[in-house]
Design an enzyme around this catalytic site. Structure first.
Site, PDB file in Angstrom:
ATOM      1  N   HIS A 156       0.841  -1.216   0.000  1.00  0.00           N
ATOM      2  CA  HIS A 156       0.000   0.000   0.000  1.00  0.00           C
ATOM      3  C   HIS A 156       0.868   1.256   0.000  1.00  0.00           C
ATOM      4  CE1 HIS A 156      -3.189  -2.805   1.290  1.00  0.00           C
ATOM      5  NE2 HIS A 156      -2.269  -3.284   2.117  1.00  0.00           N
ATOM      6  N   SER A 277      14.201  21.202 -16.939  1.00  0.00           N
ATOM      7  CA  SER A 277      12.954  21.922 -17.158  1.00  0.00           C
ATOM      8  C   SER A 277      13.276  23.209 -17.891  1.00  0.00           C
ATOM      9  CB  SER A 277      12.311  22.222 -15.813  1.00  0.00           C
ATOM     10  OG  SER A 277      11.492  23.367 -15.891  1.00  0.00           O
ATOM     11  N   LYS A 283      15.417  21.538 -11.656  1.00  0.00           N
ATOM     12  CA  LYS A 283      14.788  20.260 -11.976  1.00  0.00           C
ATOM     13  C   LYS A 283      15.699  19.282 -12.715  1.00  0.00           C
ATOM     14  CE  LYS A 283      10.928  19.203 -11.544  1.00  0.00           C
ATOM     15  NZ  LYS A 283       9.700  19.672 -12.172  1.00  0.00           N
ATOM     16  N   GLU A 290       8.909   8.218 -17.564  1.00  0.00           N
ATOM     17  CA  GLU A 290       7.534   8.658 -17.807  1.00  0.00           C
ATOM     18  C   GLU A 290       7.108   8.302 -19.222  1.00  0.00           C
ATOM     19  OE1 GLU A 290       7.241  12.800 -16.399  1.00  0.00           O
ATOM     20  OE2 GLU A 290       8.867  12.242 -15.070  1.00  0.00           O
TER      21      GLU A 290
END
Ligand code: ARG
Length: 462
Positions: A156, A277, A283, A290
């Protein structure tokens, strides 16, 4: 250009319809298989006396020349052609005149396209399996250097029990190993030859289907001609095996995204495998992961495309089936791209051993071991569970962990607790003691690694 099937027609095909109908923009990639198939077919025609042996030899030789010319770029695809099969036959006829027109005796594009696609996909399966092997090799190597890297295992997404990074990575090795098996099974199922099925009902010529099947590397000819031209199970099975493999890569990618976040900081991706970024200078984004996650959706979509394309089709061939190629080719291209990007990304990432073990210290992940300690001292598990639960609550209230809670507090809840409790719940000990097959103990994982090295990664076995 005049169509090969023009005899029955009084008008030329509408130009837009020609483009609509054409598949050469995506099936030209099967030209090698198409020519190999034609060469074996024409040799068989000669051997069986269906055409003159001499003619058969000339045609086979010219087909080989077309092959070479396509390889070298001396011959280019005509994008107005209907498909790769028509294009190659047309090129042959341009070179040999009437002789070229004999090639298509006792054959239809329906069995031709099926044989080409099976051969093409067989080759791609080999490539994909090779790439999965490379990924497994990377995972095994990373696992080997992290046999003692303790981290929390999660359920979980809550810290649950201590494991090691090696143990976690080896879970993926098992998934990719099953993907390889799925691909082998898929190869085996598709390795039957549809050539000779003709348009749908074979032919009256005395063809030798065993000969063509054997020389094109198939186990045997397909046993029913309708099935031979109308079956696309092999595309569906491959798309499914690919979708499953992508799903595995996607889960791993998701974990890498989490692990590389500031919140976790378990790993850091190499600069060469992360992106920045356009606005936020701080970043470092895990774009590769992704994209793999995103592309997984595409591959699941391709499987759905194929299943829905087939579900309402009456036997035998229907032109709907031309849509099989873009879907399965996209899945093949996508999985190859993802596998070959993921492997070096994982190989170059750095593992933050300390952050992993620190995360393990804060989530009471040794609570089960604390309960087990009491069980070993004679308490029933349920009682031990309850006492440990109370201890956790005491820790939370007082800002302690099980490791630094004073022994006096332990003793208040059970006189079974002695000083050796701290050794029993040390994370390293918790991991080391889980040494059964499949467990996270370094010796158990090392055995697993060795097994994978001796089987999956042992090239002598191939
Ligand atoms: N380009 C077609 C395909 O990919 C080849 C088979 C065409 N057969 C036919 N009867 N029109 O499916």
């Amino acid at each position: 250009m005049a169509k090969m099937w023009q005899g029955r027609f009084k008008k030329e095909l509408n130009e837009k319809v020609n483009d609509f109908n054409s598949s050469i923009s995506f099936d030209s990639r099967m030209y090698r298989q198409d020519i190999q198939g034609s060469i074996i077919h024409v040799k068989m025609l000669g051997k069986q006396g269906i055409i003159d042996e001499k003619d058969s030899k000339i045609i086979a030789k010219e087909l080989a020349a077309i092959y070479d010319d396509l390889e070298s770029g001396a011959l280019r695809f005509d994008m107005n052609a209907e498909d790769v099969h028509m294009f190659i036959e047309q090129a042959l006829t341009e070179r040999l005149g009437d002789l070229g027109k004999k090639l298509h005796t006792a054959r239809s594009r329906n069995d031709q396209v099926a044989v080409d696609l099976r051969m093409y996909l067989r080759g791609e399966i080999d490539v994909i399996v090779g790439l999965i092997k490379k990924l497994i090799a990377v995972l095994v190597e990373k696992a080997e250097s992290n046999l003692n890297t303790v981290m929390p295992g999660y359920t979980h997404l809550q810290r649950a029990q201590p494991i090691t990074f090696a143990h976690h990575l080896m879970a993926y090795v098992e998934m990719f190993k099953r993907d390889m098996v799925r691909l082998f099974n898929c190869f085996d199922n598709m390795n039957e030859c549809p050539l000779g099925a003709g348009a749908l009902a074979t032919t009256t010529y005395p063809i030798d289907r065993e000969f063509t099947a054997e020389y094109l590397g198939f186990k045997n000819p397909m046993q029913n001609s309708l099935d031979g031209v109308s079956d696309r199970d092999y595309c569906i099975e491959l798309a499914s095996a690919i979708a499953t493999c992508m799903m595995h890569m996607s889960r791993l990618s998701e974990e890498v995204v989490m692990w590389s976040s500031w919140e976790f900081k378990f790993i850091e991706l190499d600069d060469a495998y992360s992106t920045g970024s356009s606005i936020m200078p701080q970043k470092k984004n895990p774009d590769i992961c992704e994209l793999i996650r995103g592309k997984t959706g595409r591959c699941i979509g391709n499987l759905t495309t194929l299943l829905s394309m087939m579900k309402g089709l009456p036997l035998a061939y229907n032109k709907d089936m031309q849509e099989d190629k873009e879907a399965i080719f996209d899945s093949v291209d996508t999985v190859k791209l993802c596998l070959s990007t993921l492997a070096p990304m994982l190989a170059t990432m750095t593992v933050n051993v300390e952050n992993m073990s620190n995360a393990g210290k804060k989530g009471f992940i040794n609570a089960t071991d604390c309960a087990d300690y009491l069980v070993k001292k004679g308490l029933p598990f349920r009682d031990a569970y309850k006492i440990t639960g109370t201890l956790v609550s005491v820790c939370i209230d007082g800002g302690y962990t099980l490791d630094n809670l004073p022994i006096a507090e332990y003793k208040k809840l059970s006189d079974k607790f002695q000083d050796d409790i701290f050794d029993a719940i040390s994370l390293q000990k918790c991991v080391d003691e889980r040494k059964v097959t499949g467990g996270p103990a370094p010796q158990a994982v090392a055995k697993h690694i060795e097994k994978i090295r001796n089987t999956v990664l042992n090239d002598e076995e191939d």
